[in-house]
Design a protein around this motif. Structure first.
Motif, short mmCIF file in Angstrom:
data_model
loop_
_atom_site.label_atom_id
_atom_site.label_comp_id
_atom_site.label_asym_id
_atom_site.label_seq_id
_atom_site.Cartn_x
_atom_site.Cartn_y
_atom_site.Cartn_z
N ASP A 176 -9.72 10.00 3.65
CA ASP A 176 -8.67 9.01 3.94
C ASP A 176 -9.37 7.70 4.29
N ASP A 234 -2.51 8.18 13.70
CA ASP A 234 -3.10 7.93 12.39
C ASP A 234 -2.23 6.99 11.55
N ARG A 236 -3.48 3.46 10.03
CA ARG A 236 -3.39 3.15 8.60
C ARG A 236 -2.61 1.86 8.37
#
Length: 248
Positions: A5, A43, A47
């Motif tokens: 990721d 998260d 992001r």
């Protein structure tokens, strides 16, 4: 095999989550600062702010790409300075140091280019001033008028010089141009006055001749007419042919 990721990895490199807030690590001499809050998961928040940095990076890339092919590169200087300042204030997670460095390098290169262009513009404007000052004393009114008009167009098309020189150069150029047109106007005014005086003198001679046309003193009249002809030639005025023919 799971794909890494990348946005999340980059976000964790440049920021972190603490007490429900998203923080940007110290950068560009600025202390760590809170740039947002977690709405769903840590998260997801990281992001999101990594994507904000990517959008900002794309904006920087676009500007620098346009700069490379721009004709008037000097017009980009303020945009570059603005983006540099935004690097210190933008709410995102990413490598702002690199973006700031790229913008600073572009700024320095642009300043060199602008300085060179202004030196070139200075030389051009000094040449135009010299020509204008020479023409300001010309009496070849038709030719000089066209040349002065061309100089004015060339002046408008020439780029800027250093600010401390602008007022002096503008004053010299426009002063020379104005002097020429003032002199031309004075010449045209004097010529009209002279033309009126010439017409008045011719009419005076015509009137004198008219008074003699029915005279029966032929010898005296002939002598007077010759004197009037001599006086007519002595006037030596330049009149339009039609007007001269009417008087004659």
């Amino acid at each position: 095999m799971e794909h890494p990721d990348h946005p999340l990895t980059e976000a964790r490199r440049y920021g972190y989550v603490e007490d429900g807030g998203v923080w940007l690590r110290p950068v560009l001499g600025q202390p760590a600062r809170r740039i947002g809050q977690v709405k769903d998961t840590d998260d997801d928040a990281l992001r999101y702010f990594a994507q904000r940095h990517e959008a900002f990076r794309a904006k920087v890339d676009e500007l620098l790409n346009r700069l490379e092919t721009a004709d008037n590169q000097g017009s980009y200087l303020m945009k570059i300075l603005h983006l540099q300042e935004q690097c210190k204030q933008h709410d995102g997670l990413g490598d702002y140091e690199t973006l700031h460095r790229r913008l600073h390098e572009a700024e320095e290169g642009l300043k060199v280019s602008v300085a060179r262009n202004r030196e070139k513009n200075l030389a051009t404007k000094l040449g135009l001033i010299e020509q204008a000052e020479e023409l300001s004393n010309s009496e070849d009114w038709i030719v000089a008028s066209e040349e002065v008009k061309e100089l004015r167009q060339a002046w408008l098309k020439t780029g800027p010089v250093d600010k401390e020189l602008t007022e002096e150069l503008e004053g010299r150029f426009h002063g020379a141009v104005q002097l020429f047109f003032d002199r031309r106007k004075a010449f045209q005014t004097d010529r009209k006055v002279l033309a009126r005086r010439t017409v008045d003198r011719y009419r005076e001679l015509v009137n004198q001749a008219e008074t003699l046309k029915n005279s029966d003193q032929f010898e005296a009249t002939s002598r007077q007419l010759k004197q009037l002809q001599t006086a007519w030639r002595d006037v030596n005025g330049n009149l339009p042919k039609k007007q001269a023919a009417e008087l004659w």
